[in-house]
Design an enzyme around this catalytic site. Structure first.
Site, mmCIF file in Angstrom:
data_model
loop_
_atom_site.group_PDB
_atom_site.id
_atom_site.type_symbol
_atom_site.label_atom_id
_atom_site.label_comp_id
_atom_site.label_asym_id
_atom_site.label_seq_id
_atom_site.Cartn_x
_atom_site.Cartn_y
_atom_site.Cartn_z
ATOM 1 N N GLU A 104 0.831 -1.208 0.000
ATOM 2 C CA GLU A 104 0.000 0.000 0.000
ATOM 3 C C GLU A 104 0.865 1.257 0.000
ATOM 4 O O GLU A 104 1.834 1.362 0.759
ATOM 5 C CB GLU A 104 -0.888 -0.042 1.242
ATOM 6 N N LYS A 117 -8.728 2.985 -2.602
ATOM 7 C CA LYS A 117 -9.135 2.324 -1.356
ATOM 8 C C LYS A 117 -10.500 2.824 -0.918
ATOM 9 O O LYS A 117 -10.753 4.038 -0.864
ATOM 10 C CB LYS A 117 -8.088 2.605 -0.282
ATOM 11 N N CYS A 140 -5.672 -3.112 1.952
ATOM 12 C CA CYS A 140 -5.625 -3.228 3.406
ATOM 13 C C CYS A 140 -7.017 -3.317 4.054
ATOM 14 O O CYS A 140 -7.634 -4.369 4.071
ATOM 15 C CB CYS A 140 -4.811 -2.074 3.977
#
Length: 365
Positions: free
Chosen positions: A41, A111, A147
């Site tokens: 990430e 994200k 994540c």
């Protein structure tokens, strides 16, 4: 499919250095005939970038770096975590992943779930994404997640609940394998929770490619331990903890490897060493100076510093006063000798202590 896990140890803000590390990983992947490279990430800028994301031109430099990386992706595809400018969103940037293929940025995924608890403050900086990215490569359909999109705070026990589930959305789009780019900080016992979550998904018939950042950045330490699970739940690739590593894994022909839980004391020691090593290294410090009292606290700190940078770069200073026993002094000198510290000078502070008492006496009796 052959996938290259690019477990990186980025320096926050060092876009040029991080980009070069990603390009080196891509070159290694090409040499090893990989189909896909997966980074961690925000690999281009390092995690957590915090208020750097608000600096003028920083996100634009990150985007330019991704375009440079994409130019190197002519024999391999890559999923690269980067900071994306978002001029029309409620926040100035997005925590995004670029799908780089055929020399260009083919698609971008942002994200969707932004953690804002414990050490995380992503709502402050990022506009959440709203779209799902699934793409085809080497007879697989890869669903991209970042994540929290997968962990959904379950690994942290925060009690936060999200209304949407990016994993379900990826499956509805036909994903057969999930690629998860993470920068998940180390917490004792959290890796076991991560493995349990990944194992549960894999047992449903999904391949899992999970790449986590490694190393220390200021007050956070990242344990890496990137891994690949096959559709039976077996771990077929596991990278080293707390350090950068790159490895190509053949998903069709790899055999199961042990996914052994670490000894809690060895794990904690390794995390502390990684944090000290990278804090000193990334801030440009070559040596350490610490006090040696002869007690257990300073002995442990000296051992950690020695493991991190070598005893030849550590100086331990003894500061005895009338409260220091000869046994404490002897123990401190013995510790310095065992660790082979650069030096262990004795600086007696009794006179300085008495001078301070005399100076302050009129004010504090």
């Amino acid at each position: 499919m052959r996938v290259h896990l690019a477990q990186l140890n980025p320096v926050v803000g060092d876009i040029d250095g991080n980009t070069n590390a990603i390009l080196a990983a891509i070159a290694q992947a090409v040499a090893e005939r990989a189909d896909l490279v997966v980074t961690s990430e925000l690999a281009v800028v390092g995690y957590p970038p915090r208020d750097l994301v608000l600096r003028s031109g920083f996100a634009e430099r990150s985007l330019a770096a991704v375009e440079r990386i994409a130019g190197a992706c002519t024999g391999v595809a890559a999923l690269v975590g980067f900071l994306e400018p978002c001029p029309r969103g409620p926040r100035p940037t997005r925590n995004s992943v670029a799908l780089c293929r055929n020399g260009r940025v083919e698609a971008i995924y942002a994200k969707r779930l932004l953690p804002t608890y414990d050490v995380f403050d992503e709502d402050r900086y990022f506009t959440p994404g709203g779209e799902t990215l699934v793409f085809d490569i080497a007879q697989e359909r890869i669903g991209v997640l970042v994540c929290e999109d997968l962990w959904r705070s379950d690994d942290a026990g925060s009690g936060r609940r999200y209304t949407n589930d990016p994993v379900v959305d990826a499956l509805l789009r036909g994903a057969t394998t999930l690629a998860v780019l993470s920068a998940s900080p180390f917490v004792v016992g959290k890796d076991a929770r991560h493995h349990a979550r990944l194992f549960g998904l894999a047992k449903k018939g999904l391949g899992i490619i999970a790449v986590n950042q490694a190393g220390g950045n200021d007050d956070l330490v990242f344990d890496g331990r990137s891994r690949v699970l096959d559709r039976s739940g077996a771990t077929i690739g596991l990278l080293a903890p707390f350090r950068a590593e790159g490895r190509t894994i053949d998903l069709e022909h790899a055999t199961a490897c042990p996914d052994v839980a670490a000894d809690i004391h060895a794990e904690t020691f390794a995390a502390l060493v990684a944090g000290i090593r990278d804090y000193l290294g990334k801030t440009g410090h070559r040596t350490a100076l610490l006090g040696l009292s002869g007690g257990i606290d300073s002995a442990v700190v000296a051992a950690l510093a020695t493991a991190a940078i070598g005893g030849e770069r550590v100086t331990g200073v003894l500061l005895p006063s009338r409260y220091s026993s000869q046994g404490s002094i002897d123990d401190a000198l013995d510790s310095a000798a065992r660790l082979r510290l650069a030096a262990a000078p004795i600086v007696r502070i009794e006179d300085a202590h008495q001078a301070l008492r005399r100076t302050l006496a009129p004010a504090i009796d």
